[in-house]
Scaffold this motif. Structure first.
Motif, PDB file in Angstrom:
ATOM      1  N   GLN A 199       0.819  -1.206   0.000  1.00 49.47           N
ATOM      2  CA  GLN A 199       0.000   0.000   0.000  1.00 49.47           C
ATOM      3  C   GLN A 199       0.855   1.260   0.000  1.00 49.47           C
ATOM      4  O   GLN A 199       0.510   2.249  -0.661  1.00 49.47           O
ATOM      5  N   SER A 200       1.965   1.243   0.710  1.00 48.26           N
ATOM      6  CA  SER A 200       2.855   2.403   0.710  1.00 48.26           C
ATOM      7  C   SER A 200       3.388   2.680  -0.689  1.00 48.26           C
ATOM      8  O   SER A 200       3.445   3.844  -1.127  1.00 48.26           O
ATOM      9  N   ILE A 201       3.778   1.630  -1.391  1.00 49.36           N
ATOM     10  CA  ILE A 201       4.278   1.797  -2.762  1.00 49.36           C
ATOM     11  C   ILE A 201       3.186   2.359  -3.664  1.00 49.36           C
ATOM     12  O   ILE A 201       3.428   3.250  -4.494  1.00 49.36           O
ATOM     13  N   ILE A 202       1.957   1.854  -3.519  1.00 43.86           N
ATOM     14  CA  ILE A 202       0.844   2.342  -4.342  1.00 43.86           C
ATOM     15  C   ILE A 202       0.568   3.812  -4.063  1.00 43.86           C
ATOM     16  O   ILE A 202       0.403   4.620  -4.999  1.00 43.86           O
ATOM     17  N   PHE A 203       0.537   4.195  -2.796  1.00 44.41           N
ATOM     18  CA  PHE A 203       0.259   5.598  -2.452  1.00 44.41           C
ATOM     19  C   PHE A 203       1.360   6.524  -2.976  1.00 44.41           C
ATOM     20  O   PHE A 203       1.068   7.601  -3.511  1.00 44.41           O
ATOM     21  N   MET A 207       2.636  10.028  -9.917  1.00 40.17           N
ATOM     22  CA  MET A 207       1.909  10.083 -11.191  1.00 40.17           C
ATOM     23  C   MET A 207       1.070  11.352 -11.307  1.00 40.17           C
ATOM     24  O   MET A 207       1.007  11.972 -12.378  1.00 40.17           O
ATOM     25  N   THR A 208       0.402  11.743 -10.235  1.00 39.69           N
ATOM     26  CA  THR A 208      -0.409  12.965 -10.311  1.00 39.69           C
ATOM     27  C   THR A 208       0.466  14.198 -10.461  1.00 39.69           C
ATOM     28  O   THR A 208       0.070  15.184 -11.085  1.00 39.69           O
ATOM     29  N   ARG A 209       1.684  14.148  -9.905  1.00 36.32           N
ATOM     30  CA  ARG A 209       2.597  15.273 -10.048  1.00 36.32           C
ATOM     31  C   ARG A 209       3.091  15.393 -11.478  1.00 36.32           C
ATOM     32  O   ARG A 209       3.216  16.489 -12.012  1.00 36.32           O
ATOM     33  N   LEU A 210       3.371  14.234 -12.100  1.00 33.57           N
ATOM     34  CA  LEU A 210       3.936  14.243 -13.450  1.00 33.57           C
ATOM     35  C   LEU A 210       2.862  14.401 -14.523  1.00 33.57           C
ATOM     36  O   LEU A 210       3.003  15.202 -15.454  1.00 33.57           O
ATOM     37  N   SER A 262      -5.964  12.812  -2.026  1.00 37.85           N
ATOM     38  CA  SER A 262      -6.280  14.240  -2.141  1.00 37.85           C
ATOM     39  C   SER A 262      -5.599  14.852  -3.351  1.00 37.85           C
ATOM     40  O   SER A 262      -6.151  15.756  -3.998  1.00 37.85           O
ATOM     41  N   SER A 263      -4.388  14.384  -3.654  1.00 37.76           N
ATOM     42  CA  SER A 263      -3.675  14.935  -4.813  1.00 37.76           C
ATOM     43  C   SER A 263      -4.414  14.645  -6.118  1.00 37.76           C
ATOM     44  O   SER A 263      -4.343  15.435  -7.064  1.00 37.76           O
ATOM     45  N   ILE A 264      -5.144  13.525  -6.154  1.00 39.16           N
ATOM     46  CA  ILE A 264      -5.946  13.233  -7.352  1.00 39.16           C
ATOM     47  C   ILE A 264      -7.022  14.295  -7.529  1.00 39.16           C
ATOM     48  O   ILE A 264      -7.237  14.827  -8.629  1.00 39.16           O
TER      49      ILE A 264
END
Length: 481
Positions: free
Chosen positions: A311-315, A321-324, A388-390
């Motif tokens: 889960q840590s890797i997914i988060f 991804m949202t940043r890029l 939240s970033s999404i």
């Protein structure tokens, strides 16, 4: 080819041994109502708890039971450790309790609950009447019956000094069945089963209501602990009225009355979702950290850590991804209709607000429930930030107002975890004051988010009209505010 007489006798003897072996296995794994017989009894007293299946929280209570047993083992109690387990408890759990924890597992048939059809019956209490099997442990002089939400901080074998029945009162009139001491008796057990079958009144349909109604005059009995030999204290030894038994009943108060002193046993009654093994229960329950420290030192968290790592890797991947990519829904189109535009704007506002709320709620549902609170809360903040970033990048929302509630949650945890409050009342007042002061900040941040979303929709940043080219986004489209 005909067998000789000797060969026939040999074959018959082999079959007899196989049948006898099967019978012994059944006897050792099943508790009969005629009295539970245990193998390898080592002590005259026992600590006992129970396990059964059929709730969404079976695994959590399995972990809690193991931590309870290990807390007793660590203090080297002078008693056997018994787990009264229903026959549907997985064998791998039974083996872990026996081989790794040193407990003796007694397999029992579930006691049919005759109260399951009464009004306001809570289904999670359907099998709690299995606790009555404690009276069937007739190999022992005294049994301390425990719920899984108990934690022993030191050796408490003095509990076995009670009379025939001792219990902990959770208020001036009702004793708590999460920890009580009893003298096993086949006669009492049979009478309890008979009362169940005869329609004995039970206010809650669970073990709490039944046992409380079965011993209704416990509060009126003397407040002392008779010695194990049954000698009267100060020349007084009163028998309760209305019971055909040969010993008196007593009650104990854990904080003041137990001979071993205060802070010997921590019991966590109360809201189901605030049990100590849930990572979010601390620092709401300050003593819950001691439960997790006991688990860390004994059982460990190896079973949950692979899921935590994944889960840590997914988060982290979501954040990157949202940043890029900075995804948006700007390529959607709408027809040149005021009605369609208005409906679409309302729908987008609804989706945006709920996506922010989901970012704060979803991590509670997907993070493993029984991990250490420090790991759980760290993973919660990471997951909430990722979700939240999404919402921030999809709807072009300002980042700081969206994250302000998360900052508020972090601050509330610090207030609750502050270790130098003089008492619980001061702690509760501090948490209330913090929430009262921070609530306007959260409200203002949400108002700003909605206002920004409304402005973006009015400027048609999200939806170019039909026929317009989407190759060149509006000025300032990818900026974060």
């Amino acid at each position: 080819m005909a067998w000789s007489g000797g060969e026939k006798r040999k074959e018959a003897f082999t079959i007899f041994l196989r049948v006898l072996l099967i019978f012994l296995v059944v006897v050792q794994t099943t508790a009969f109502r005629g009295g539970v017989q245990l193998k390898k009894k080592e002590h005259r007293n026992a600590y006992a708890t129970m396990m059964y299946m059929g709730t969404p929280r079976d695994y959590e209570f399995y972990v809690a039971t193991r931590v309870l047993i290990k807390s007793l083992v660590r203090h080297k109690v002078d008693a056997d450790l018994i787990v009264i387990a229903s026959l549907d408890v997985p064998l791998r759990w039974v083996r872990a309790l026996e081989e790794e924890d040193g407990a003796k597992v007694v397999r029992v048939d579930n006691i049919e609950n005759p109260y399951k059809k009464q009004q306001d019956f809570d289904k999670r209490f359907k099998l709690t009447l299995n606790k009555l099997y404690a009276w069937n442990l007739v190999d022992y002089e005294r049994v301390v019956m425990l719920d899984a939400d108990n934690l022993f901080l030191q050796k408490t074998d003095e509990l076995f000094q009670c009379g025939q029945f001792c219990a902990v009162f959770i208020n001036p009139c009702i004793f708590h069945t999460g920890l009580f001491v009893l003298q096993p008796s086949l006669e009492v057990f049979k009478d309890m089963i008979h009362q169940l079958e005869s329609g004995f009144k039970n206010p809650d349909g669970a073990d709490q209501g039944f046992i409380g109604a079965y011993f209704p005059d416990l509060l009126d009995q003397p407040m002392f602990h008779p010695p194990l030999n049954g000698t009267a204290l100060n020349g007084q030894y009163r028998l309760p009225l209305g019971y055909q038994m040969d010993a008196s009943y007593y009650y104990l108060r854990l904080k003041w009355r137990v001979p071993c002193g205060p802070n010997s046993v921590i019991t966590f009654p109360g809201a189901l979702w605030l049990k100590p093994w849930y990572w979010w229960s601390w620092p709401v329950l300050p003593l819950g950290i001691q439960w997790h420290e006991t688990r860390r030192q004994t059982l460990g968290y190896a079973a949950e850590m692979p899921i935590v790592i994944v889960q840590s890797i997914i988060f982290l991947g979501i954040i990157v991804m949202t940043r890029l990519a900075r995804p948006s829904i700007s390529k959607l189109c709408y027809r040149n209709s005021d009605k369609t535009t208005s409906l679409m704007q309302i729908a987008l506002k609804f989706i945006a607000i709920w996506s922010i709320l989901a970012a704060y709620i979803v991590p509670f549902a997907i993070i493993p429930r029984t991990i250490h609170p420090l790991v759980g809360w760290t993973l919660y903040f990471l997951g909430s930030s990722a979700l939240s970033s999404i919402a921030i990048h999809s709807f072009l929302l300002p980042a700081i107002p969206v994250f302000l509630p998360l900052i508020g949650i972090f601050g509330s945890l610090l207030v609750m975890a502050y270790p130098w409050y003089p008492n619980g009342v001061v702690r509760a007042l501090a948490v209330f004051a913090y929430a009262f002061c921070y609530a306007p900040i959260v409200w203002a941040s949400m108002v700003k988010v909605v206002a920004r979303l409304h402005v973006s929709l009015e400027r048609e940043q999200f939806f170019p009209k039909l026929g317009e080219s989407s190759s060149s986004p509006p000025s300032g489209f990818n900026k974060l505010y």
